[in-house]
Scaffold this motif. Structure first.
Motif, PDB file in Angstrom:
ATOM      1  N   PHE A  87       3.149  10.497  -8.727  1.00 19.71           N
ATOM      2  CA  PHE A  87       3.782   9.188  -9.343  1.00 19.71           C
ATOM      3  C   PHE A  87       3.029   8.016  -8.781  1.00 19.71           C
ATOM      4  CE2 PHE A  87       6.644   5.823  -8.727  1.00 19.71           C
ATOM      5  CZ  PHE A  87       7.038   5.672  -9.910  1.00 19.71           C
ATOM      6  N   TYR A  88       2.285   7.846  -7.950  1.00 14.92           N
ATOM      7  CA  TYR A  88       2.056   6.798  -7.325  1.00 14.92           C
ATOM      8  C   TYR A  88       0.437   6.582  -7.878  1.00 14.92           C
ATOM      9  CZ  TYR A  88       5.563   4.228  -4.874  1.00 14.92           C
ATOM     10  OH  TYR A  88       6.481   3.564  -4.458  1.00 14.92           O
ATOM     11  N   SER A  89      -0.037   7.627  -8.554  1.00 11.46           N
ATOM     12  CA  SER A  89      -1.286   7.279  -9.036  1.00 11.46           C
ATOM     13  C   SER A  89      -1.287   6.861 -10.496  1.00 11.46           C
ATOM     14  CB  SER A  89      -2.073   8.710  -9.428  1.00 11.46           C
ATOM     15  OG  SER A  89      -1.353   9.577 -10.110  1.00 11.46           O
ATOM     16  N   GLY A 121       2.680  -1.132 -13.744  1.00 10.53           N
ATOM     17  CA  GLY A 121       4.002  -1.521 -14.714  1.00 10.53           C
ATOM     18  C   GLY A 121       4.801  -0.396 -14.669  1.00 10.53           C
ATOM     19  N   LEU A 122       4.534   0.975 -14.890  1.00 10.83           N
ATOM     20  CA  LEU A 122       5.266   1.987 -14.852  1.00 10.83           C
ATOM     21  C   LEU A 122       5.982   2.113 -13.556  1.00 10.83           C
ATOM     22  CD1 LEU A 122       4.471   5.569 -16.220  1.00 10.83           C
ATOM     23  CD2 LEU A 122       5.513   5.296 -13.972  1.00 10.83           C
ATOM     24  N   ARG A 140      -5.573   6.552  -0.640  1.00 11.10           N
ATOM     25  CA  ARG A 140      -4.797   5.636  -0.457  1.00 11.10           C
ATOM     26  C   ARG A 140      -4.768   4.624  -1.486  1.00 11.10           C
ATOM     27  NH1 ARG A 140      -5.957   4.256   6.009  1.00 11.10           N
ATOM     28  NH2 ARG A 140      -4.962   6.299   6.701  1.00 11.10           N
ATOM     29  N   ARG A 141      -3.880   3.715  -1.716  1.00 10.09           N
ATOM     30  CA  ARG A 141      -3.947   2.814  -2.935  1.00 10.09           C
ATOM     31  C   ARG A 141      -3.155   1.437  -2.369  1.00 10.09           C
ATOM     32  NH1 ARG A 141      -1.344   3.769  -9.186  1.00 10.09           N
ATOM     33  NH2 ARG A 141      -2.173   1.934  -9.979  1.00 10.09           N
ATOM     34  N   LYS A 142      -3.587   0.505  -3.033  1.00 12.86           N
ATOM     35  CA  LYS A 142      -3.246  -0.997  -2.964  1.00 12.86           C
ATOM     36  C   LYS A 142      -2.610  -1.252  -4.302  1.00 12.86           C
ATOM     37  CE  LYS A 142      -4.091  -5.676  -2.259  1.00 12.86           C
ATOM     38  NZ  LYS A 142      -5.235  -6.769  -2.031  1.00 12.86           N
ATOM     39  N   LEU A 143      -1.340  -1.605  -4.598  1.00 13.32           N
ATOM     40  CA  LEU A 143      -0.720  -2.288  -5.469  1.00 13.32           C
ATOM     41  C   LEU A 143      -0.572  -3.534  -5.531  1.00 13.32           C
ATOM     42  CD1 LEU A 143       0.490   0.955  -5.044  1.00 13.32           C
ATOM     43  CD2 LEU A 143       1.014   0.669  -7.172  1.00 13.32           C
ATOM     44  N   GLU A 159       0.814  -1.149  -0.067  1.00 15.69           N
ATOM     45  CA  GLU A 159       0.065   0.173   0.055  1.00 15.69           C
ATOM     46  C   GLU A 159       0.823   1.194  -0.014  1.00 15.69           C
ATOM     47  OE1 GLU A 159      -2.835   0.245   3.163  1.00 15.69           O
ATOM     48  OE2 GLU A 159      -3.422  -2.078   3.011  1.00 15.69           O
ATOM     49  N   VAL A 160       0.200   2.404  -0.603  1.00 14.16           N
ATOM     50  CA  VAL A 160       0.835   3.745  -0.292  1.00 14.16           C
ATOM     51  C   VAL A 160      -0.086   4.448   0.092  1.00 14.16           C
ATOM     52  CG1 VAL A 160       2.549   3.484  -2.028  1.00 14.16           C
ATOM     53  CG2 VAL A 160       0.559   4.119  -2.707  1.00 14.16           C
ATOM     54  N   ARG A 161       0.107   5.583   0.871  1.00 15.83           N
ATOM     55  CA  ARG A 161      -0.960   6.317   1.529  1.00 15.83           C
ATOM     56  C   ARG A 161      -0.416   7.783   1.458  1.00 15.83           C
ATOM     57  NH1 ARG A 161      -1.722   3.255   7.427  1.00 15.83           N
ATOM     58  NH2 ARG A 161      -2.590   1.210   6.333  1.00 15.83           N
TER      59      ARG A 161
END
Length: 414
Positions: free
Chosen positions: A361-363, A367-368, A95-98, A88-90
């Motif tokens: 960036f984390y949005s 793959g990038l 917040r996003r789960k990859l 995850e990143v917050r």
């Protein structure tokens, strides 16, 4: 079985002869020793480390997509933590789960595995190298180790020829009385205060969290700043605060790590190589420039170099030195884009707004992001990072492109 320089041979005045002598038992040096032993088990290898254990007091983490099949095989026998359910990143806005799997290796497990895997007489612990040349290494205790090939894997050398900022961190492994609820790594929690801990204005700051077990959690406070000041008291207090906010105040510290790493924004790499070069000695690791300029990431580079050196094990030392110097130049050239992004981070974004760079960036696509961390961004990746809604103003970005940054100076600790 672990060995020390104080064995029977070390007590004599006669130089000890090896095929390969590796100076520095960190990630790079240890992996090179392992790869060489697996490729050429008949070689006599000396792995020389000034500390009491290999790897120091550290933890290395990487994404499951970072390594080749051969690289994964090299690390396959190390005991490590892994999360196949992603991370995850917050950030303040989301917040996003990859989905990409994540791995982490402690220096304790690194040392234990190499102690078992390498032959007796390989590891020379607590031995400081006083001088290095193409034919061998002189140790502090007076022992001379001679070798056909010498590889310098000592730590990064701060230099006036390199420019940039710093990534400063303090981490703590905590054992909790109650089980925590963290299911996967949180590699960036940037919802925290963005002010530098020593009160010198803003800095991109985030907390890094690894769930090492049902009752074990690793919490690291990290920030990107213009100077290398490591305020242990302030960062420790911030970790206390973060743990308290998450209900982890009943924990017992069982381990820690800290560090100050360079974030490269430019410089004269040829002049840096001239500065650190020892004629006929191969250089690997961070000292050789094998780091990700923006993230200070080293695992993929360390693995690739270990495999490359093992494949060229029969070359004379001078030829291997030339190959590694050429690899370092290629790496510097290929990572110029990330130094440009570093200039945007430090010189185009106001310190308290640096979080916006990573937040945007984390949005982007997973793959990038994966290719970014291995330093293998495609041409489209590079355009996509800069295209659209930029996190910094165009005029400030243009100005930042032509800035060099401060020379990297020796680390300061408080």
């Amino acid at each position: 079985m672990e060995s020390s320089s104080r064995d029977t041979e070390a007590d004599t005045a006669t130089p000890v002869a090896y095929d390969v002598a590796i100076v520095g038992g960190g990630l790079s040096g240890g992996l090179i020793a392992l790869a060489l032993h697996q490729a050429r088990p008949e070689f006599r290898i000396a792995l020389i480390e000034g500390g009491k254990t290999l790897g120091g007091n550290h933890r290395w983490s990487w994404f499951s997509s970072d390594l080749s099949e051969a690289g994964r095989a090299l690390l396959s026998t190390f005991r490590k933590e892994g999360w196949d359910d992603g991370y995850e990143v917050r950030f303040p806005k989301y917040r996003r789960k990859l989905k990409t799997g994540y791995r982490s290796l402690s220096s304790t497990n690194f040392h234990e595995r190499l102690s078992r895997a390498l032959p007796e007489g390989t590891m020379h612990m607590g031995c400081r190298a006083m001088s290095i040349d193409a034919r061998g290494v002189d140790l502090e205790d007076g022992l001379r180790i001679t070798a056909r090939t010498v590889i310098d894997c000592r730590t990064f050398s701060s230099s006036k020829h390199l420019n940039g900022g710093w990534q400063v961190f303090l981490g703590r492994h905590v054992k909790l009385e109650q089980a925590h609820s963290i299911e996967r790594p949180v590699i960036m929690d940037a919802t925290v205060d963005q002010v530098a801990p020593h009160g010198n204005g803003g800095a991109y700051r985030f907390v890094y969290v690894l769930p090492l077990g049902a009752h074990d959690v690793f919490v690291e406070d990290t920030y990107y700043a213009d100077d290398p000041q490591l305020d242990r008291g302030a960062l420790s207090a911030r970790i206390d605060q973060y743990c308290h906010q998450n209900g982890w105040q009943d924990g017992t510290p069982v381990g820690h790590e800290s560090g100050v790493l360079p974030v490269l924004t430019g410089g004269n790499f040829a002049a840096y190589q001239d500065e650190v070069r020892i004629e006929g000695v191969a250089i690997a690791g961070a000292r050789g420039g094998f780091v990700h300029p923006l993230t200070s990431y080293t695992m993929p580079m360390a693995v690739e170099n270990a495999l490359a050196i093992a494949a060229e094990a029969d070359l004379p030392g001078a030829q291997l030195a030339a190959i590694m110097e050429a690899r370092a130049k290629t790496h510097w050239r290929r990572t110029g884009y990330y130094r440009l992004l570093g200039r945007f981070l430090f010189f185009a974004a106001k310190p308290e707004k640096r979080v916006n760079v990573f937040q945007r960036f984390y949005s982007l696509r997973e793959g990038l992001i994966e290719r970014f961390y291995t330093g293998k961004s495609t041409a489209f990746d590079r355009l996509r990072v800069l295209w659209g809604d930029p996190p910094v103003s165009i005029p400030r970005a243009i100005t930042a492109m032509f800035k060099r940054g401060k020379p990297l100076k020796p680390e300061k600790t408080a």
